[in-house]
Design an enzyme around this catalytic site. Structure first.
Site, PDB file in Angstrom:
ATOM      1  N   HIS A 146      25.544  57.439  41.933  1.00  0.00           N
ATOM      2  CA  HIS A 146      25.836  56.005  41.832  1.00  0.00           C
ATOM      3  C   HIS A 146      25.798  55.355  43.220  1.00  0.00           C
ATOM      4  O   HIS A 146      25.192  54.297  43.413  1.00  0.00           O
ATOM      5  CB  HIS A 146      27.197  55.797  41.181  1.00  0.00           C
ATOM      6  CG  HIS A 146      27.656  54.373  41.147  1.00  0.00           C
ATOM      7  ND1 HIS A 146      27.085  53.423  40.334  1.00  0.00           N
ATOM      8  CD2 HIS A 146      28.629  53.729  41.842  1.00  0.00           C
ATOM      9  CE1 HIS A 146      27.682  52.266  40.509  1.00  0.00           C
ATOM     10  NE2 HIS A 146      28.629  52.424  41.428  1.00  0.00           N
ATOM     11  N   ASP A 245      36.097  49.913  34.740  1.00  0.00           N
ATOM     12  CA  ASP A 245      36.435  49.047  35.870  1.00  0.00           C
ATOM     13  C   ASP A 245      35.397  47.926  35.920  1.00  0.00           C
ATOM     14  O   ASP A 245      34.345  48.049  36.545  1.00  0.00           O
ATOM     15  CB  ASP A 245      36.421  49.859  37.170  1.00  0.00           C
ATOM     16  CG  ASP A 245      36.878  49.042  38.358  1.00  0.00           C
ATOM     17  OD1 ASP A 245      37.687  48.124  38.158  1.00  0.00           O
ATOM     18  OD2 ASP A 245      36.432  49.321  39.482  1.00  0.00           O
TER      19      ASP A 245
END
Length: 439
Positions: A146, A245
């Protein structure tokens, strides 16, 4: 590392429960799991209290305490779980959590006297609250895949900053806006600046995204000034949940330098209601490795035990449900499937690094793992990656497509552990929906 790593009778693959739904194939909540939550009957004015999932039922731990069904440490733990949050129970330490889990396992097994039958409530009849009062929340950045793919979007010439492979990067998040599954929130408003604009403007976020994360609840804390050693971390981690999130990517791009996330992250985050204990995860620990070409961890982040069993094999999935899907009774669309085992840093390393400066953690404190993306495109844990920075649309299979989220979209995260020789256990799901901006 502590005895919560050790396989014991509660993990026995042969165990079955007299609660029939717990024995169904692919149940998230077989007798080998027994995760904790805070609940009450839906729409009631009852006090919230602790419960444990078994099949499609909840064991009401306040009722277990009232009926005095357990003895010793298990009884003490059940009493703590009759409170409206699990903080006190989590802070009692792994011995009490393990004793209660063992007592529940024995009482729910086939052949037991069914003394808990009067303490069961159908999950379909309950509503959840946050399992703990989250005093503080830290979000880490543990997926190198990521970090690299997002870094390429923001910094094409320098995607991975030099500290990433030395330090478990994190930032202090906003605990007040964390809600439990079912949360709805309004699209955030903030400053953005187009590349060709002379000045920023205020308005609704246009690039709203989810982040596929694992949540980690702290159990027993540490005194201010005392670091938690890497191999002692298991005595301070209560368990895991799923964590979304939410992120406003256009706001983030404008504000994040030099201090990092602020309004792009603090408007909403959503957790699944069930906490899967560290002990329940013992069969799914796996070796953790670091590429020999990469910097190796400093001594406080390195140990044989962490190498041998510091990682966890947890499959993680993201699904999207649009308003059109709801109206037409279509199934949620799966858009990615990843695994927590790809994490560049382990949970133990997160805890050890968080406290190496003497930072004191408290029961109920929360760590986010950061977006869990795998090495392949299909394992991307965010739309930012799936849409390649908004340049490519994701086909939802019903005539709709997305680069980022629309108002009315619901995002669903699921997680489970499955391997030969162990019972499959799951995390349930975390589901939350985007509402229009308030402007």
């Amino acid at each position: 590392m502590s005895n919560v790593n050790t396989l014991n009778e509660t993990h026995d693959l042969a165990l079955k429960s007299w609660v029939g739904s717990a024995n169904q194939t692919n149940s998230d909540f077989p007798i080998q799991n027994l995760p904790f939550a805070i609940f009450r009957r839906s729409g009631s004015s009852e006090e919230f209290r602790g419960g444990v999932a078994i099949g499609d039922q909840v064991v009401d731990l306040a009722a277990v305490d009232e009926k005095a069904l357990f003895l010793g440490e298990a009884a003490t733990a059940a009493k703590a779980c009759s409170q409206p949050t699990l903080n006190n129970f989590m802070g009692m330490g792994v011995a009490y959590a393990s004793a209660l889990r063992l007592a529940l396992s024995r009482a729910l097994r086939e052949g037991a006297d069914k003394s808990l039958e009067s303490c069961l409530i159908a999950q379909s009849d309950v509503e959840f609250d946050l399992p703990a009062t989250i005093g503080d929340y830290t979000d880490f950045y543990t997926s190198v895949h990521h970090a690299t793919s997002v870094g390429k979007l923001f910094r094409p010439d320098n995607p991975l900053l030099p500290n990433y492979k030395w330090v478990p990067i994190g930032y202090h998040g906003r605990s007040s806006s964390i809600g439990v599954s079912g949360q709805t929130f309004h699209r955030p408003v903030g400053q953005t600046k187009a590349p060709d604009a002379e000045a920023p403007s205020l308005g609704p976020c246009k690039r709203l995204d989810y982040e596929l994360e694992l949540g980690i609840y702290i159990g027993q804390g540490n005194e201010m000034g005392d670091a938690i050693k890497l191999d002692d971390s298991d005595n301070h981690v209560f368990g895991f949940c799923l964590f979304n999130d939410w992120s406003a990517r256009d706001i983030q791009a404008w504000e994040y330098q030099p201090l990092g996330p602020f309004l792009a992250k603090n408007f909403a985050s959503t957790v699944s209601p069930w906490i899967v204990t560290l002990e329940a995860m013992a069969p799914f620990r796996t070796p953790w490795t670091r590429d020999a070409a990469d910097p190796q961890p400093l001594p406080y982040l390195e140990s044989g035990a962490n190498r041998e069993q510091g990682a966890f094999d947890i499959k993680l999935e993201v699904l999207i449900q649009t308003e059109k899907m709801r109206v037409e009774n279509q199934q949620d669309k799966s858009v990615s499937l990843s695994n927590f085992s790809y994490s560049y840093w382990t949970v133990a390393q997160m805890v050890a690094h968080h406290t190496v400066n003497g930072c004191n953690l408290k029961p109920g404190d929360f760590l986010g793992s950061g977006t869990q993306s795998g090495p392949d495109y299909e394992e991307s844990g965010s739309l930012l990656e799936l849409s390649r920075g908004g340049k490519e649309s994701i086909d939802l299979g019903n005539g709709e497509s997305r680069t980022f989220l629309n108002d009315g979209d619901t995002v669903v995260l699921k997680g489970w552990c499955k391997k030969e020789g162990a019972a499959r256990i799951g995390f349930g799901e975390v589901r939350s929906t985007v509402l229009p901006a308030k402007i």
